[in-house]
Design an enzyme around this catalytic site. Structure first.
Site, PDB file in Angstrom:
ATOM      1  N   ASP A  34     -28.795  83.431  36.348  1.00 49.88           N
ATOM      2  CA  ASP A  34     -28.519  82.504  37.449  1.00 49.88           C
ATOM      3  C   ASP A  34     -28.062  83.335  38.639  1.00 49.88           C
ATOM      4  O   ASP A  34     -27.644  84.487  38.489  1.00 49.88           O
ATOM      5  CB  ASP A  34     -27.446  81.495  37.041  1.00 49.88           C
ATOM      6  CG  ASP A  34     -27.435  80.244  37.908  1.00 49.88           C
ATOM      7  OD1 ASP A  34     -28.018  80.269  39.019  1.00 49.88           O
ATOM      8  OD2 ASP A  34     -26.833  79.240  37.499  1.00 49.88           O
ATOM      9  N   ASP A  36     -25.740  82.089  41.409  1.00 45.71           N
ATOM     10  CA  ASP A  36     -24.323  81.825  41.665  1.00 45.71           C
ATOM     11  C   ASP A  36     -23.520  81.898  40.369  1.00 45.71           C
ATOM     12  O   ASP A  36     -23.835  81.219  39.396  1.00 45.71           O
ATOM     13  CB  ASP A  36     -24.157  80.439  42.298  1.00 45.71           C
ATOM     14  CG  ASP A  36     -24.827  80.361  43.653  1.00 45.71           C
ATOM     15  OD1 ASP A  36     -24.257  80.894  44.614  1.00 45.71           O
ATOM     16  OD2 ASP A  36     -25.931  79.769  43.740  1.00 45.71           O
TER      17      ASP A  36
END
Length: 198
Positions: A34, A36
């Site tokens: 991912d 963030d």
């Protein structure tokens, strides 16, 4: 029932190296990350999440030995612009928009049907939350992120009520929850996990 285990109770992958090598025999692993909270820390505002040069170099080197994908709730184009590497796969909007090397492109899940509802919801939320200091309504291609990290505690319920009102008037959308964020997205059985499997 799934039992939660402390990190110290989980066996070290290094201690299981021979077993892992045997499981990967004849297979090519892929790495899914991912943006963030994984490649960058969680920050006060989304635009403050900046990939370091060291992390970019690590991703570039990793992509020379295996497939690497960045799977994010952010728009796919936004993530690709932030990472700036052409040899990675990008799945944005929780997997509703996917691209990769060699011109690979896909928009699985049937989310295009919800685009007009997202447009209406964006307008409604902008109006309802205009006076809530610290709130941020971020339109993405297949989602709307309502950030409340910078909202005073006594105003968080106002943000939640606005989101609920919009959702109640739009059955085409559903809510997703994150760290100090409400996300409105197409009411379809699709998510990052399914994107990873396609």
């Amino acid at each position: 029932m799934i039992q939660k285990r402390e990190a110290l109770e989980i066996p070290s992958a290094l201690n299981q190296l021979n077993e892992l090598k045997a499981q990967f025999q004849g297979k090519t692993p892929a790495i899914f990350l991912d943006y963030d909270g994984c490649l960058t820390p969680i920050v006060q505002r989304p635009e403050m999440a900046v990939l370091t040069d060291d992390m970019r170099l690590a991703l570039q080197e990793l992509a020379t030995v295996t497939k690497v994908a960045v799977v994010s709730g952010r728009d796919r184009q936004n993530v690709a612009e932030l990472v700036q590497l052409d040899n990675l796969y990008y799945a944005g909007s929780h997997g509703f928009d996917i691209t990769g090397p060699g011109g690979m492109a896909s928009e699985p899940g049937g989310a295009k049907a919800a685009l007009s509802a997202l447009d209406k919801a964006d307008t409604m939320l902008q109006e309802k939350l205009r006076q809530v200091e610290g709130s941020q309504v971020e339109r993405k291609r297949y989602a709307i992120a309502v950030h409340y990290r910078n909202v005073a505690d006594d105003q968080v319920e106002t943000v939640r009520k606005a989101v609920d009102e919009v959702l109640n008037s739009m059955p085409e959308l559903k809510i997703g929850l994150g760290k100090k964020i409400y996300e409105l997205k197409p009411n379809i059985d699709w998510h990052k996990g399914k994107a990873v499997m396609c």
